[in-house]
Design an enzyme around this catalytic site. Structure first.
Site, PDB file in Angstrom:
ATOM      1  N   GLU A 110     -59.250   6.803  33.349  1.00 46.06           N
ATOM      2  CA  GLU A 110     -59.212   6.377  34.749  1.00 46.06           C
ATOM      3  C   GLU A 110     -58.073   7.077  35.456  1.00 46.06           C
ATOM      4  OE1 GLU A 110     -58.617   2.145  34.649  1.00 46.06           O
ATOM      5  OE2 GLU A 110     -60.082   1.981  33.037  1.00 46.06           O
ATOM      6  N   LYS A 112     -54.650   6.961  37.667  1.00 46.80           N
ATOM      7  CA  LYS A 112     -53.531   6.038  37.828  1.00 46.80           C
ATOM      8  C   LYS A 112     -53.173   6.013  39.305  1.00 46.80           C
ATOM      9  CE  LYS A 112     -49.165   4.848  35.604  1.00 46.80           C
ATOM     10  NZ  LYS A 112     -48.225   4.713  36.704  1.00 46.80           N
ATOM     11  N   ASP A 114     -51.314   5.026  42.640  1.00 50.32           N
ATOM     12  CA  ASP A 114     -49.907   4.808  42.916  1.00 50.32           C
ATOM     13  C   ASP A 114     -49.755   3.854  44.098  1.00 50.32           C
ATOM     14  OD1 ASP A 114     -47.290   5.095  42.412  1.00 50.32           O
ATOM     15  OD2 ASP A 114     -47.070   7.042  43.381  1.00 50.32           O
ATOM     16  N   TYR A 221     -59.067  -2.300  38.285  1.00 50.46           N
ATOM     17  CA  TYR A 221     -59.322  -1.558  37.057  1.00 50.46           C
ATOM     18  C   TYR A 221     -59.265  -2.355  35.762  1.00 50.46           C
ATOM     19  CZ  TYR A 221     -54.280  -1.331  37.747  1.00 50.46           C
ATOM     20  OH  TYR A 221     -52.979  -1.652  38.000  1.00 50.46           O
ATOM     21  N   LYS A 308     -48.851  11.424  32.951  1.00 46.83           N
ATOM     22  CA  LYS A 308     -48.331  11.681  34.296  1.00 46.83           C
ATOM     23  C   LYS A 308     -48.641  13.106  34.731  1.00 46.83           C
ATOM     24  CE  LYS A 308     -45.841   7.894  35.132  1.00 46.83           C
ATOM     25  NZ  LYS A 308     -45.075   7.228  36.093  1.00 46.83           N
ATOM     26  N   CYS A 402     -23.150  16.405  68.744  1.00 49.91           N
ATOM     27  CA  CYS A 402     -24.531  16.775  69.056  1.00 49.91           C
ATOM     28  C   CYS A 402     -24.678  18.299  69.100  1.00 49.91           C
ATOM     29  CB  CYS A 402     -24.925  16.164  70.399  1.00 49.91           C
ATOM     30  SG  CYS A 402     -26.566  16.653  70.919  1.00 49.91           S
ATOM     31  N   CYS A 405     -25.494  19.130  73.006  1.00 48.50           N
ATOM     32  CA  CYS A 405     -24.622  18.930  74.169  1.00 48.50           C
ATOM     33  C   CYS A 405     -23.173  18.744  73.751  1.00 48.50           C
ATOM     34  CB  CYS A 405     -25.089  17.729  74.983  1.00 48.50           C
ATOM     35  SG  CYS A 405     -24.834  16.167  74.142  1.00 48.50           S
ATOM     36  N   CYS A 420     -27.018  10.712  69.488  1.00 48.88           N
ATOM     37  CA  CYS A 420     -26.229  11.324  70.549  1.00 48.88           C
ATOM     38  C   CYS A 420     -26.264  10.359  71.719  1.00 48.88           C
ATOM     39  CB  CYS A 420     -26.821  12.669  70.962  1.00 48.88           C
ATOM     40  SG  CYS A 420     -26.141  13.250  72.524  1.00 48.88           S
ATOM     41  N   CYS A 426     -27.805  15.151  77.788  1.00 52.15           N
ATOM     42  CA  CYS A 426     -28.204  15.939  76.625  1.00 52.15           C
ATOM     43  C   CYS A 426     -29.575  16.581  76.889  1.00 52.15           C
ATOM     44  CB  CYS A 426     -28.264  15.014  75.417  1.00 52.15           C
ATOM     45  SG  CYS A 426     -28.548  15.866  73.874  1.00 52.15           S
TER      46      CYS A 426
HETATM   47  P1  AMP Z   1     -45.736   2.125  35.139  1.00 53.75           P
HETATM   48  O1  AMP Z   1     -45.420   1.375  36.420  1.00 53.75           O
HETATM   49  O2  AMP Z   1     -45.447   3.588  35.229  1.00 53.75           O
HETATM   50  O3  AMP Z   1     -45.217   1.439  33.928  1.00 53.75           O
HETATM   51  O4  AMP Z   1     -47.312   2.077  35.015  1.00 53.75           O
HETATM   52  C1  AMP Z   1     -47.986   0.884  34.863  1.00 53.75           C
HETATM   53  C2  AMP Z   1     -48.664   0.567  36.128  1.00 53.75           C
HETATM   54  O5  AMP Z   1     -49.666   1.512  36.435  1.00 53.75           O
HETATM   55  C3  AMP Z   1     -49.440  -0.698  36.046  1.00 53.75           C
HETATM   56  O6  AMP Z   1     -48.625  -1.809  36.291  1.00 53.75           O
HETATM   57  C4  AMP Z   1     -50.441  -0.549  37.135  1.00 53.75           C
HETATM   58  O7  AMP Z   1     -49.930  -1.102  38.310  1.00 53.75           O
HETATM   59  C5  AMP Z   1     -50.535   0.943  37.369  1.00 53.75           C
HETATM   60  N1  AMP Z   1     -51.892   1.490  37.274  1.00 53.75           N
HETATM   61  C6  AMP Z   1     -52.450   2.311  38.189  1.00 53.75           C
HETATM   62  N2  AMP Z   1     -53.694   2.648  37.855  1.00 53.75           N
HETATM   63  C7  AMP Z   1     -53.977   2.033  36.686  1.00 53.75           C
HETATM   64  C8  AMP Z   1     -55.132   1.986  35.843  1.00 53.75           C
HETATM   65  N3  AMP Z   1     -56.242   2.679  36.130  1.00 53.75           N
HETATM   66  N4  AMP Z   1     -55.059   1.231  34.737  1.00 53.75           N
HETATM   67  C9  AMP Z   1     -53.928   0.539  34.443  1.00 53.75           C
HETATM   68  N5  AMP Z   1     -52.814   0.549  35.196  1.00 53.75           N
HETATM   69  C10 AMP Z   1     -52.818   1.282  36.302  1.00 53.75           C
HETATM   70 ZN    ZN Z   2     -26.649  15.492  72.829  1.00 53.88          ZN
END
Ligand code: AMP
Ligand code: ZN
Length: 677
Positions: A110, A112, A114, A221, A308, A402, A405, A420, A426
């Site tokens: 899957e 990951k 963010d 997920y 990663k 600045c 000016c 400023c 200015c």
């Molecule tokens: P880390 O924060 O680097 O320890 O990574 C773990 C976190 O990755 C988990 O707490 C999830 O919030 C996140 N995460 C994002 N996508 C996934 C996924 N497909 N499966 C499991 N965890 C995931």
């Molecule tokens: Zn200025």
């Protein structure tokens, strides 16, 4: 139909449309019609509180305010994930896995995501709890806020278990993030740094209707619970999706680490096409029985491994730090880089944000710096390669005056940025304010562009935006490259702007933190500039969504400066004086009688795009009619457009786009009929 049945039918229908749009990304109703039905439901629910339902789609708009988020224990701990960075790491992991379990091992791969991790609990198909990860054992209960996220189902479909948890990630897609930032920049506010922090910050907002306005998304997920009706991870994803959750369709089953690697390699490239941020791949042993055998270390499951991605990152030399002055006087340091290719574009500049950021990373001219670019507009410097630092390198000394000016900069308590204070003198601030004043969303002055503004200021023809209204053709004709026709257009455009409605004039004034939306709110509430100028702090914060910061900024803008008797410097015009001049030129400094009279909410919520030439009303009038009747005017056609009002000579590309998106195209007459004119 009985009232109760009517309410249930509306809820079901809206729930389905919501699902189609936010989970399947496939609209089945126009925004306008959706809003009408939602209003209908809200009215019925209000009249019949006995049929209250905590899962009603009407609750998506939020309204609940949480002062303190309660910390609650997780029924099942939320673990972190072990990280891997190479093929070898993954192969080592496979060896460990195979030592501990019998039989064949396959892997669910899957992405990951963010964002902010989230655990949702469903009981009898209803969302009962949403909790942040916290320290893994305990998190914050943010249910009221999460309920406003449209892709989080409030009620499930199909054969879901009676009680279970589902975990996922709340993300803020790049589009929404960038749009939020554009609005902030426009209001003179500091843009948000990245989508992830903004997503998790959003979950902790006290007012859930504020959260409802943020374009958050929730990607799920993993299922957690006792005796769940699934045997593998892939199956749980499939089930979750059948129950109505948004499960990204990219997950893939791999039968070897080599196959895992091809998944990784594919997404390392293609993740840039995704609408949200991802920072790697998560590989999970697919068989849940095997997962159980593998169990957990003290911090992470043994059955899963994160891989990663190397952030799209390059290093280059920082050649110079320059400083930009914004129209509000805020100073932004800019890194000027040796040009370098990054994620498909040439990067020459990066934002350094503010003095603290430079100090924290100890960024110096001549340094080799690491630059990263996500889906955000501005690339960022994330660190310095100290090994390559020249021996004669000097720490960066932030400017004290600045660049424009020469005035000594100030930094107010709590502000990240230096300012400023020379508002009146200015040049960049003067020009920036006038450029903001004439911009499309403000006074929309045709025939006048940003460069001409700079020219007019530099030639001493204008000092502030009020001076625009005193310009004559004869004044500007001598300017470089100014022809008779363009001079006339300019004066004409300025003249026409006197019709611009009050709320936009208010936005145009450039009061710090008063963006388009805030200006609208203030205009609707106070109805005139006089009432606004007379308002006290208490009266200001009593307005819905106006907080301390905005109120203070408004007061500050209109404050009457105390005369400094000892100063020999001539004082510039005060804002109040400028406003009096604007009034004398005939600008709209109050909601007009007709606006007040003609204001309806016939078109409430509908978004219109206007295209072509009209016969009965002018384009401007048409737009005004849309707005006074509660509709919104937008400049480009999207899925969100309810109607395109087409005049003669509507652009062919607009027509095709409208047809592709199945947006209704209506004529001028159709429109006028709609508002009963
Ligand atoms: P880390 O924060 O680097 O320890 O990574 C773990 C976190 O990755 C988990 O707490 C999830 O919030 C996140 N995460 C994002 N996508 C996934 C996924 N497909 N499966 C499991 N965890 C995931
Ligand atoms: Zn200025």
């Amino acid at each position: 139909m009985k009232i109760e049945e009517q309410i249930t039918a509306l809820r079901d229908e809206l729930r389905q449309h919501n699902y189609n749009y936010y989970v399947l990304d496939n609209a089945s109703i126009s925004d306008y019609d959706f809003d009408i039905k939602l209003k209908e439901l809200q009215a019925l629910e209000k009249a019949h509180p006995e049929f209250y339902d905590a899962d009603s789609p009407s609750l998506r708009v939020g309204g609940e305010v949480t002062k303190n988020f309660k910390t609650v224990p997780h029924t099942f701990r939320m673990y972190s994930l072990d990280n891997s960075y190479s093929k070898e790491d993954l192969e080592d992991w496979e060896v460990r896995v195979k030592k501990m379990v019998d039989g064949e091992v396959t892997y669910a791969c899957e992405l990951k995501y963010d964002g902010a991790s989230m655990s949702l609990t469903y009981e009898n198909g209803s969302l009962v709890r949403a909790v942040t990860r916290g320290d893994g054992y305990r998190g914050d209960n943010v249910t009221a806020n999460v309920k406003t996220i449209n892709s989080v189902p409030l009620k499930l479909k199909g054969d879901y278990p009676e009680l279970f948890e589902i975990r996922g990630e709340i993300v803020l897609p790049f589009d929404g993030f960038n749009a939020m930032n554009e609005e902030r920049i426009e209001a003179g506010e500091e843009p948000y740094r990245n989508p992830r922090n903004t997503a998790s910050g959003s979950l902790k907002l006290q007012d859930s209707s504020e959260v409802a306005r943020r374009p958050l998304d929730c990607l799920l997920y993993s299922l957690v619970g006792n005796k769940l009706p699934v045997k593998t991870q892939m199956e749980s994803l499939k089930k979750a999706s059948e129950w109505g959750f948004k499960v990204p369709p990219v997950a893939k089953l791999a039968s070897s680490i080599d196959e895992v690697l091809s998944f990784i390699n594919y997404w390392d490239v293609h993740r840039h096409d995704l609408p949200y941020e991802t920072d790697g791949v998560v590989v999970k042993v697919n068989n849940l029985q095997q997962q159980e055998e593998l169990g957990y270390t003290s911090k992470a499951p043994r059955w899963a491994m994160a891989y990663k991605f190397k952030a799209e990152q390059v290093s280059t030399v920082l050649e110079e730090i320059t400083y930009q002055v914004g129209r509000t006087g805020a100073i932004t340091p800019v890194a000027n880089l040796q040009p370098v290719e990054l994620a498909g574009t040439t990067v020459k500049r990066a934002s350094l944000h503010n003095a603290d950021q430079i100090e924290k990373l100890d960024i110096r001219v001549g340094d080799t710096v690491f630059v990263e670019k996500g889906g955000e507009i501005i690339p960022k410097i994330i660190g310095v390669n100290l090994e390559l630092r020249p021996t004669d390198s000097q720490p960066t000394e932030y400017i004290s005056h600045c660049p424009d000016c020469g005035t000594e900069l100030v930094r107010n308590e709590g502000d990240a940025k230096h300012f400023c204070p020379n508002e009146e003198g200015c040049p960049t601030q003067i020009i920036g304010r006038i450029q903001h004043f004439i911009s499309r969303k403000a006074m929309d002055i045709e025939g006048l562009g940003g460069e001409t503004v700079a020219l007019l200021v530099n030639e001493g023809l204008i000092k502030n935006y009020a001076d625009l209204y005193t310009l004559s053709v004869a004044d500007i004709l001598p300017l470089e490259r100014m022809a008779q026709k363009s001079a006339e257009n300019l004066v004409d455009g300025v003249l026409k702007s006197k019709e611009i409605v009050f709320e936009r004039v208010l936005f145009a004034l450039g009061i710090r933190f008063v963006g388009e939306t805030v200006a609208k709110k203030l205009a609707k509430h106070f109805k005139s500039i006089d009432a606004l100028m007379a308002a006290s702090f208490e009266q200001l914060i009593a307005v819905d969504e106006i907080g301390d910061r905005i109120a203070e900024s408004v007061l500050d803008f209109f404050k009457i400066p105390t005369q400094d008797l000892f100063s020999e410097m001539p004082q510039g015009e005060t804002h109040r004086e400028v406003i009096e001049r604007l009034r004398s030129y005939g600008l709209q400094l109050a909601i007009s009688e007709e606006e007040l009279a003609g204001q309806t909410d016939t078109l409430n919520g509908a978004t219109f795009v206007v295209s072509g030439v009209f016969t009965k009303v002018t384009r401007t009038e048409l737009k005004k009619l849309i707005e006074t009747n509660g509709g919104k005017v937008s400049s480009s056609i999207s899925k969100k457009t309810s109607y395109v009002v087409a005049g003669d000579n509507m652009g062919p590309s607009k027509r095709t786009k409208a047809e592709d998106l199945e947006v209704s195209i209506i004529s001028e007459d159709d429109f006028l009929a709609m508002i009963d004119k």
